[in-house]
Design a protein around this motif. Structure first.
Motif, PDB file in Angstrom:
ATOM      1  N   LEU A 139     -51.158  24.056  59.071  1.00 52.83           N
ATOM      2  CA  LEU A 139     -50.077  23.366  58.372  1.00 52.83           C
ATOM      3  C   LEU A 139     -50.669  22.548  57.235  1.00 52.83           C
TER       4      LEU A 139
ATOM      5  N   GLU B  87     -49.753  18.954  54.865  1.00 52.13           N
ATOM      6  CA  GLU B  87     -48.922  17.757  54.786  1.00 52.13           C
ATOM      7  C   GLU B  87     -49.027  17.210  53.378  1.00 52.13           C
ATOM      8  N   GLN B  88     -47.870  16.870  52.819  1.00 51.63           N
ATOM      9  CA  GLN B  88     -47.857  16.272  51.491  1.00 51.63           C
ATOM     10  C   GLN B  88     -46.643  15.382  51.345  1.00 51.63           C
ATOM     11  N   TYR B  89     -46.700  14.536  50.342  1.00 54.30           N
ATOM     12  CA  TYR B  89     -45.583  13.650  50.046  1.00 54.30           C
ATOM     13  C   TYR B  89     -44.528  14.434  49.297  1.00 54.30           C
TER      14      TYR B  89
ATOM     15  N   ARG C   1     -43.769  11.863  53.744  1.00 57.85           N
ATOM     16  CA  ARG C   1     -44.754  12.928  53.928  1.00 57.85           C
ATOM     17  C   ARG C   1     -44.157  13.967  54.855  1.00 57.85           C
ATOM     18  N   SER C   2     -44.593  15.207  54.691  1.00 54.30           N
ATOM     19  CA  SER C   2     -43.988  16.299  55.436  1.00 54.30           C
ATOM     20  C   SER C   2     -45.040  17.304  55.879  1.00 54.30           C
ATOM     21  N   TRP C   3     -45.055  17.617  57.181  1.00 54.85           N
ATOM     22  CA  TRP C   3     -45.876  18.713  57.686  1.00 54.85           C
ATOM     23  C   TRP C   3     -45.063  19.986  57.551  1.00 54.85           C
ATOM     24  N   GLU C   4     -45.709  21.035  57.049  1.00 57.64           N
ATOM     25  CA  GLU C   4     -44.999  22.293  56.834  1.00 57.64           C
ATOM     26  C   GLU C   4     -45.997  23.431  56.708  1.00 57.64           C
TER      27      GLU C   4
ATOM     28  N   HIS D 131     -54.663  19.574  54.828  1.00 59.05           N
ATOM     29  CA  HIS D 131     -54.513  20.777  55.640  1.00 59.05           C
ATOM     30  C   HIS D 131     -55.110  20.503  57.010  1.00 59.05           C
TER      31      HIS D 131
ATOM     32  N   ILE E 186     -41.764  17.535  62.350  1.00 54.20           N
ATOM     33  CA  ILE E 186     -41.635  18.618  61.373  1.00 54.20           C
ATOM     34  C   ILE E 186     -40.145  18.765  61.105  1.00 54.20           C
TER      35      ILE E 186
ATOM     36  N   ASP F  44     -39.097  20.130  57.776  1.00 50.27           N
ATOM     37  CA  ASP F  44     -38.932  21.050  56.655  1.00 50.27           C
ATOM     38  C   ASP F  44     -38.126  22.264  57.113  1.00 50.27           C
TER      39      ASP F  44
ATOM     40  N   THR G  48     -39.838  25.719  57.012  1.00 53.08           N
ATOM     41  CA  THR G  48     -40.821  25.860  58.085  1.00 53.08           C
ATOM     42  C   THR G  48     -40.133  26.159  59.408  1.00 53.08           C
TER      43      THR G  48
END
Length: 184
Positions: A62, A64-66, A73-76, A150, A167, A169, A172
């Motif tokens: 996965l 992660e970014q803002y 922030r988002s895990w995707e 990552h 999570i 997103d 995703t």
């Protein structure tokens, strides 16, 4: 067969790009509804994107970014579009996004399906790919991705993150559903 039976219930009379930058266009269409009444429909016109589920050792890679629009922030799963509103081969895009965002190249890649992103406000769609037989290298992040990180997670942890709201997103989550439906 009538327009309504064909699924063409709204007729486009005209279209105009009211805003454009390197990532998207905002279109405003003058429409005619099935009853003949006029209207306006405004929507985001963005190129399709590719999303990659990189699977390895019973888990997933996965990023992660803002994400500025939601200020969080988002895990995707790795995902992205061609630059400058370009279009092209979805598999090539998937391979490049995976390599750029994680440094990973896929020895095997399988198309799982095509989905609509947010069809109430955009015609953008995306193709979902399953990547395996992975080789690790260095990521090549774009300036917009400078905060991207990552990480590999075991499947149980990814599912726990989904259940707990870690999570969120939509692409995703939809892609993970496709993965489950093929029995992976």
């Amino acid at each position: 067969m009538t327009q309504q039976e064909q699924g063409q219930v709204i007729e486009q009379v005209s279209t105009e790009v009211v805003y454009e930058n390197a990532y998207m266009r905002l279109r405003e269409d003058i429409i005619r509804r099935p009853d003949g009444s006029p209207g306006v429909y405004t929507y985001v016109d963005k190129p399709d994107f590719a999303l990659v589920i990189a699977v390895e050792e019973g888990g997933f890679h996965l990023v992660e970014q803002y994400r500025y629009p939601v200020r969080a922030r988002s895990w995707e799963f790795p995902q992205g579009t061609f630059p400058q509103l370009a279009t092209g081969d979805p598999e090539s895009l998937a391979r490049e996004e995976l390599r750029q965002e994680t440094g990973i190249t896929a020895g095997r890649i399988r198309h799982l399906g095509r989905l609509d992103s947010a069809k109430g406000m955009s015609a953008q769609g995306f193709d979902v790919f399953l990547a395996s037989d992975l080789t690790h290298g260095e990521a090549e992040l774009e300036p917009e991705e400078q905060d991207l990180r990552h990480q590999w997670f075991p499947r149980a942890q990814v599912e726990a993150m989904i259940r707990s709201g870690g999570i969120t997103d939509a692409a995703t989550l939809a892609a993970y559903t496709l993965l489950l439906l093929i029995g992976e």
